[in-house]
Write an enzyme that holds these catalytic residues in place. Structure first.
Site, PDB file in Angstrom:
ATOM      1  N   SER A  21     -10.057  16.644   9.568  1.00  0.00           N
ATOM      2  CA  SER A  21      -9.913  16.177   8.036  1.00  0.00           C
ATOM      3  C   SER A  21      -9.829  17.298   7.312  1.00  0.00           C
ATOM      4  O   SER A  21     -10.673  18.296   7.155  1.00  0.00           O
ATOM      5  CB  SER A  21     -10.899  15.352   7.742  1.00  0.00           C
ATOM      6  OG  SER A  21     -10.720  14.972   6.558  1.00  0.00           O
ATOM      7  N   SER A  23      -9.864  16.531   4.069  1.00  0.00           N
ATOM      8  CA  SER A  23     -10.455  16.214   2.526  1.00  0.00           C
ATOM      9  C   SER A  23     -11.600  16.864   2.212  1.00  0.00           C
ATOM     10  O   SER A  23     -11.302  17.168   0.901  1.00  0.00           O
ATOM     11  CB  SER A  23     -10.989  14.958   2.935  1.00  0.00           C
ATOM     12  OG  SER A  23      -9.790  13.820   3.305  1.00  0.00           O
ATOM     13  N   THR A  68     -11.047   7.156   6.727  1.00  0.00           N
ATOM     14  CA  THR A  68      -9.938   7.415   7.535  1.00  0.00           C
ATOM     15  C   THR A  68      -9.938   6.376   8.798  1.00  0.00           C
ATOM     16  O   THR A  68     -10.892   5.641   8.938  1.00  0.00           O
ATOM     17  CB  THR A  68      -9.582   8.909   8.027  1.00  0.00           C
ATOM     18  OG1 THR A  68      -8.375   8.779   8.777  1.00  0.00           O
ATOM     19  CG2 THR A  68     -10.755   9.277   8.967  1.00  0.00           C
ATOM     20  N   LYS A  72     -10.584   1.796   7.866  1.00  0.00           N
ATOM     21  CA  LYS A  72      -9.897   1.437   6.758  1.00  0.00           C
ATOM     22  C   LYS A  72     -10.078  -0.142   6.582  1.00  0.00           C
ATOM     23  O   LYS A  72     -10.125  -0.778   5.681  1.00  0.00           O
ATOM     24  CB  LYS A  72      -8.471   1.940   6.612  1.00  0.00           C
ATOM     25  CG  LYS A  72      -8.353   3.448   6.573  1.00  0.00           C
ATOM     26  CD  LYS A  72      -6.891   3.755   6.305  1.00  0.00           C
ATOM     27  CE  LYS A  72      -6.857   5.178   6.113  1.00  0.00           C
ATOM     28  NZ  LYS A  72      -5.522   5.836   5.918  1.00  0.00           N
ATOM     29  N   ASN A  93      -9.106   3.096   1.654  1.00  0.00           N
ATOM     30  CA  ASN A  93      -9.403   4.539   2.162  1.00  0.00           C
ATOM     31  C   ASN A  93     -10.227   5.138   1.121  1.00  0.00           C
ATOM     32  O   ASN A  93     -10.766   6.296   1.144  1.00  0.00           O
ATOM     33  CB  ASN A  93      -8.005   5.396   2.104  1.00  0.00           C
ATOM     34  CG  ASN A  93      -7.306   5.595   0.882  1.00  0.00           C
ATOM     35  OD1 ASN A  93      -7.608   4.968  -0.145  1.00  0.00           O
ATOM     36  ND2 ASN A  93      -6.781   6.646   0.879  1.00  0.00           N
ATOM     37  N   ASP A 109      -3.777   5.807  -0.675  1.00  0.00           N
ATOM     38  CA  ASP A 109      -2.413   6.015  -0.161  1.00  0.00           C
ATOM     39  C   ASP A 109      -0.999   5.690  -0.573  1.00  0.00           C
ATOM     40  O   ASP A 109      -0.148   6.589  -0.765  1.00  0.00           O
ATOM     41  CB  ASP A 109      -2.569   5.614   1.470  1.00  0.00           C
ATOM     42  CG  ASP A 109      -3.673   6.551   2.225  1.00  0.00           C
ATOM     43  OD1 ASP A 109      -3.902   7.379   2.024  1.00  0.00           O
ATOM     44  OD2 ASP A 109      -4.078   5.650   3.275  1.00  0.00           O
ATOM     45  N   GLY A 134       3.420   1.348  12.364  1.00  0.00           N
ATOM     46  CA  GLY A 134       1.795   1.357  12.590  1.00  0.00           C
ATOM     47  C   GLY A 134       1.448   1.070  11.327  1.00  0.00           C
ATOM     48  O   GLY A 134       1.869   0.408  10.420  1.00  0.00           O
ATOM     49  N   ALA A 137       2.872   2.548   8.466  1.00  0.00           N
ATOM     50  CA  ALA A 137       4.297   2.130   8.023  1.00  0.00           C
ATOM     51  C   ALA A 137       3.877   0.994   6.996  1.00  0.00           C
ATOM     52  O   ALA A 137       4.803   0.788   6.032  1.00  0.00           O
ATOM     53  CB  ALA A 137       4.878   1.627   9.353  1.00  0.00           C
ATOM     54  N   TYR A 221       1.442  16.479   8.747  1.00  0.00           N
ATOM     55  CA  TYR A 221       1.270  17.821   8.172  1.00  0.00           C
ATOM     56  C   TYR A 221       0.621  18.973   9.143  1.00  0.00           C
ATOM     57  O   TYR A 221       0.600  20.233   8.704  1.00  0.00           O
ATOM     58  CB  TYR A 221       0.127  17.638   6.969  1.00  0.00           C
ATOM     59  CG  TYR A 221      -1.234  17.145   7.526  1.00  0.00           C
ATOM     60  CD1 TYR A 221      -2.268  18.114   7.651  1.00  0.00           C
ATOM     61  CD2 TYR A 221      -1.774  15.952   7.219  1.00  0.00           C
ATOM     62  CE1 TYR A 221      -3.417  17.756   8.054  1.00  0.00           C
ATOM     63  CE2 TYR A 221      -2.948  15.481   7.475  1.00  0.00           C
ATOM     64  CZ  TYR A 221      -3.726  16.356   8.139  1.00  0.00           C
ATOM     65  OH  TYR A 221      -4.973  15.837   8.199  1.00  0.00           O
ATOM     66  N   GLY A 242       3.588  15.438   4.804  1.00  0.00           N
ATOM     67  CA  GLY A 242       2.009  14.749   4.858  1.00  0.00           C
ATOM     68  C   GLY A 242       1.240  15.578   4.046  1.00  0.00           C
ATOM     69  O   GLY A 242       0.145  14.961   3.599  1.00  0.00           O
TER      70      GLY A 242
END
Length: 279
Positions: A21, A23, A68, A72, A93, A109, A134, A137, A221, A242
Site C-alpha cells: 500500500s 497510503s 482496502t 470495504k 474505503n 474512490d 469487478g 468497475a 499504478y 491509478g
C-alpha cells in the site's frame, strides 16, 4: 472533523495483503506539508475475521482509517453510519471517528475518480466504456453517473458478470450495455475508457489502440505504465493513472480525517511517484 486538534493523532490503512500500500506514503506527506507533526499513519495486515477485534481496541487518539480489500464491504455492519456515496456501491474505503466515538464510513474512490478526470479536463462525456466487472468497475460506474450523459458499454468475460454490471447500472442510474470481452478492442474507440482489470489483462489490447485515442483511465499504478497506457500515450491520447486515483481519494481522506482543506495534492503525488520509482 477535529479541526485544530494538536494532540497526537493516529490513522492507518487496513487490508490483506497490505505491504504494497502507498497510503502511508501519501498521508504522511500530507501531514508533513500541513504541519501535523503529532500525527502518525501506519498500515496493518487485517482480514475480515480480525476487523471487529481491531476496531474494538482503538482508543480516542484515532482519527480515521483507510480500508482496502477485503474490508470495504465487511466493515459496513460495524459502523454507525455510512454516506450515500458508500451506500450506492456497498463499499466503504474511509472511516472517520467523531468526537463522540461514532464511526462514519464513506467512499472516496468515486469522487476521487471524478477529481482525477477533471484534473485532465474531463468534465463530461457523451459515452464511455469500462473494461472489467469487478469491485472497481462498480465504483467506475458510480463515477460515470456524474460525468457521462449517455451509454456505458461494459466489456466482461461472463454472463454472470454482465448481469451484475447491468444491475449496478440500474441502481446507479447509468445506461449500461454489456459486451463480450472478445470484442474489447471496440472499447478503445470510446471518448473515455476506464480499465479496471488486474495487471496484464489488457496488454493484448495495446495493439488495437486507434490512431487518435481519446482518454484512458487505467486504475493500475504498479507496474506503470501498462502496455495499454504506454501505447495510448504514444498515440497522443490522454492517460489518467491509478496513481492519480490513489492521490485524489487520499486527498479526500486526509481532509475528512484532519479537518484541514485543501490537502496538498502535489506534495502527495510527488511522494507517491518517488515511492514507486524506488520499487
Amino acid at each position: 472533523m477535529r479541526a485544530g486538534a494538536t494532540d497526537a493523532r493516529r490513522a492507518a490503512v487496513l487490508g490483506s495483503p497490505i505491504a504494497h500500500s502507498l497510503s502511508p506514503v501519501l498521508h504522511r506527506a500530507a501531514y508533513e506539508e500541513l504541519g501535523l507533526t503529532d500525527w502518525s499513519y501506519d498500515r496493518f495486515e487485517i482480514d475480515e475475521a480480525a476487523l471487529p477485534g481491531f476496531l474494538k481496541e482503538l482508543g480516542p487518539e484515532w482519527a480515521g482509517l483507510s480500508l482496502t480489500m477485503p474490508l470495504k464491504r465487511a466493515v459496513i455492519p460495524l459502523l454507525d453510519e455510512i454516506s450515500e456515496t458508500a451506500a450506492s456501491v456497498e463499499a466503504v474505503n474511509t472511516v472517520v471517528f467523531g468526537e463522540d466515538g461514532r464511526r462514519v464510513g464513506d467512499n472516496t474512490d468515486i469522487p476521487g475518480m471524478v477529481a482525477a478526470l477533471r484534473e485532465r479536463g474531463i468534465e463530461q462525456v457523451d459515452s464511455a466504456a469500462i473494461l472489467g466487472a469487478g469491485a472497481t468497475a462498480s465504483s467506475a460506474l458510480a463515477a460515470l453517473a456524474r460525468v457521462c450523459t449517455g451509454e456505458v458499454v461494459a466489456y466482461v468475460r461472463s454472463e454472470a458478470r454482465a448481469a451484475e454490471m447491468r444491475q449496478w447500472g440500474e441502481r446507479l442510474g447509468v445506461e449500461v450495455r454489456t459486451a463480450d470481452w472478445a470484442e474489447a478492442d471496440q472499447a478503445l474507440r470510446a471518448p473515455l475508457v476506464i480499465a479496471t482489470t488486474p495487471a496484464g489483462t489488457t496488454d493484448a489490447l495495446a495493439a488495437a489502440v486507434p490512431e487518435r485515442p481519446a482518454t484512458l483511465f487505467d486504475v493500475l499504478y504498479d507496474p506503470w505504465p501498462t502496455a495499454l497506457a504506454a501505447r495510448w500515450s504514444m498515440y497522443g491520447g490522454a492517460v489518467v493513472s491509478g496513481l492519480d486515483l490513489l492521490v485524489h481519494q487520499a486527498v479526500l481522506q486526509v481532509e475528512q480525517m484532519t479537518g484541514r482543506a485543501p490537502a496538498p495534492v502535489e506534495a502527495m503525488r510527488k511522494a507517491g511517484e518517488r515511492a514507486l520509482a524506488a520499487r
